[in-house]
Design an enzyme around this catalytic site. Structure first.
Site, mmCIF file in Angstrom:
data_model
loop_
_atom_site.group_PDB
_atom_site.id
_atom_site.type_symbol
_atom_site.label_atom_id
_atom_site.label_comp_id
_atom_site.label_asym_id
_atom_site.label_seq_id
_atom_site.Cartn_x
_atom_site.Cartn_y
_atom_site.Cartn_z
ATOM 1 N N ASP A 218 7.469 74.995 -44.976
ATOM 2 C CA ASP A 218 7.201 75.698 -43.726
ATOM 3 C C ASP A 218 6.290 74.807 -42.901
ATOM 4 O OD1 ASP A 218 8.364 78.540 -43.875
ATOM 5 O OD2 ASP A 218 7.419 78.282 -45.823
ATOM 6 N N THR A 219 6.608 74.663 -41.609
ATOM 7 C CA THR A 219 6.023 73.610 -40.798
ATOM 8 C C THR A 219 6.036 74.029 -39.336
ATOM 9 O OG1 THR A 219 6.907 71.965 -42.357
ATOM 10 C CG2 THR A 219 6.295 71.149 -40.196
ATOM 11 N N VAL A 220 5.209 73.386 -38.507
ATOM 12 C CA VAL A 220 5.373 73.498 -37.063
ATOM 13 C C VAL A 220 5.630 72.115 -36.493
ATOM 14 C CG1 VAL A 220 3.951 75.564 -36.828
ATOM 15 C CG2 VAL A 220 2.884 73.312 -36.557
#
Length: 532
Positions: free
Chosen positions: A353-355
């Site tokens: 999970d990342t931005v």
């Protein structure tokens, strides 16, 4: 879906056009924070740090001060692509033998034994110092405000927060800081995070040393030690980011840049090198032929990834061979147009999970920026009263003996987060990324082909239906037809589906003919591109 009166009727929204500056991120408050910085006279690099800090507050399951960051930068002053590796290293006390002695055959996904040193804050500081024009105090102010005064939780973020309730309940500090009466905040509900705001304020006042050598570092280290973890004050105090030489390949006249290992960016380039051998004018988009081809190319590129990619300070990584066009040609000839490859060399599937965010300013300075805790809420551990989730990037290591990526003290793990930057005629053309762990190279390739091979605009390219090869088979988004599904089954593929596994895209394209910016943002996320 509404009936759109122009363009692709299946497209959810128009591309954003603007002359002066643009920010594309996964949350509108973050995009707007970046725009505020640009309008105050800051450049793209200042705005990127402001937006990333806001995301650490408003999208805490994906990113935070306890995570890592990477960025590709094009500064018009020196007219070259630069790369920063802001990833942390394994604790000095961590080694393979320790985990084996505790009965582990792989590193646990959550908890204190999943930690590596946080790299984010030092990476932010390096970007500001080398390329920015503003101080930490200026660029962190929007994030501090949202932490102190609160922000309304957006729809997709609320759903992801809800799915992590049980993880958050397992850690007292996470439960008290990130839940409201034992539950996740709901869509539209105001959420405040004074602990994280205090930490951001300390960094605004004292710079990166406030995080790595001051009160925050001591609180993190003491918390980890008292709860049986390996991360120490020395790990924090001695951490530094690394400016590295970016790697690239030319795909049909476009120069595509990535961060070198320990990141997996070379995997995107390897896939593009193999795909350059094929004529897409004869292949229908998202047909079974197309999905089969990209899946087989993915298998070959990821087999090399899992075997070769590691921290180059600890292991020889054969980048030149992995990027060799002749090697790509020989690999592509292994692909059967009818049947899937029976096997490739063993690898391991990576979650994440990342931005991702992109910023371009009025001078056409560009930053392609990515920040992550790895899986949702990272280790699931908040360090004391800092409000900081510690990442679980140690999961990127293997405990296999004599593997290039085996856990060692002070080593960086195989890293999933990869920003992309495309140049055309030696000028920035397309700054983009597709967040989502193992999906990232697959997603980046699909988006780029959507634009370059099939003529999709910057918005269409990112929201077109995607697919993802996972251990269970090929996961297809619902808009891909049943006909294609049956044809893939007939070829011998396993076909499956999934929710929230196809990544999240953001992108900015520089239209040099009109001297305008074009932005696209993924409907799979809450965000948007904003320009002025």
């Amino acid at each position: 879906m509404a009936d759109r009166p122009a363009g692709n009727p299946a497209q959810s929204r128009s591309a954003v056009h603007a002359p002066n500056g643009m920010v594309a991120s996964s949350q509108p408050l973050a995009s707007m924070a970046g725009i505020r910085i640009l309008q105050k006279g800051g450049n793209a690099f200042d705005a990127a740090i402001a937006a990333a800090a806001v995301l650490a507050v408003v999208e805490p399951m994906q990113t935070g001060l306890g995570g890592d960051m990477f960025a590709l930068i094009y500064n018009q002053k020196n007219k070259k692509v630069e790369a920063i590796n802001g990833s942390g290293r394994a604790p000095f006390k961590a080694n393979r033998e320790y985990y084996l002695s505790k009965g582990y055959n792989k590193i646990p996904l959550t908890g204190l034994l999943a930690l590596t040193t946080p790299g984010t804050v030092d990476g932010w500081a390096e970007v500001l110092e080398k390329h920015g024009t503003m101080t930490f105090a200026e660029v962190l102010q929007p994030a501090i405000e949202y932490g102190e005064k609160g922000f309304p939780v957006s729809q997709i973020i609320a759903a992801q927060w809800k799915r992590s309730e049980e993880l958050l309940k397992q850690n007292k500090e996470a439960r008290e800081c990130y839940l409201i009466e034992e539950r996740a905040p709901r869509e539209g509900e105001l959420f405040k995070n004074p602990q994280l705001a205090n930490t951001l304020t300390a960094i605004a006042d004292g710079g990166r040393d406030a995080f790595y050598k001051g009160r925050i570092a001591r609180e993190i280290a003491e918390y980890v030690k008292s709860h049986g973890g390996l991360l120490s004050y020395e790990d924090l105090a001695e951490h530094s980011s690394t400016w590295v030489k970016p790697i690239s390949t030319n795909y049909k006249g476009y120069e595509v840049y990535q961060i070198p290992p320990n990141g997996q960016g070379v995997t995107t380039l390897s896939m593009l090198n193999m795909l350059e051998c094929f004529d897409f004018t004869k292949i229908e988009h998202n047909s079974s032929q197309y999905i089969h081809l990209l899946t087989e190319v993915k298998k070959l590129a990821y087999a090399d990834r899992d075997f070769f990619i590691a921290d180059p300070d600890f292991a020889p990584v054969p980048i030149e061979k992995m990027l060799c066009k002749n090697y790509a040609g020989s690999r592509s000839r292994q692909i059967d147009e009818i049947r899937p490859l029976a096997a490739t060399s063993p690898g391991f599937e990576l979650a994440g999970d990342t931005v991702y965010l992109s910023v371009v300013d009025k001078d056409r300075n560009v930053i392609s920026f990515i920040n992550s805790l790895y899986t949702s809420f990272g280790s699931g551990v908040v360090a004391g009263e800092t409000g900081v989730f510690l990442q679980n990037r140690a999961v990127g290591f293997t405990l296999e003996e004599n593997h290039l990526n085996t856990l060692e003290p002070g080593k960086r793990p195989l890293h999933t987060i990869i920003p992309a930057l495309v140049l055309k005629d030696e000028q920035p053309y397309f700054s983009y990324g597709v967040m989502g762990g193992d999906m990232q190279p697959q997603g980046q390739v699909q988006v780029l082909l959507n634009h370059l091979e099939y003529g999709m605009n910057v918005q269409e390219a990112g929201e077109s239906p995607r697919f993802r090869h996972i251990p269970e088979g090929i996961a297809l988004e619902s808009e891909i037809s049943n006909k294609v599904r049956f044809e893939l089954l007939e070829k011998g593929h396993q076909v499956t589906s999934g929710i929230d596994i196809f990544g999240g895209y953001q992108g900015i394209l520089i239209d040099s003919d009109n001297n305008m910016l074009q932005g696209g943002s993924d409907p799979r996320k809450d965000g948007c591109a904003i320009g002025y």
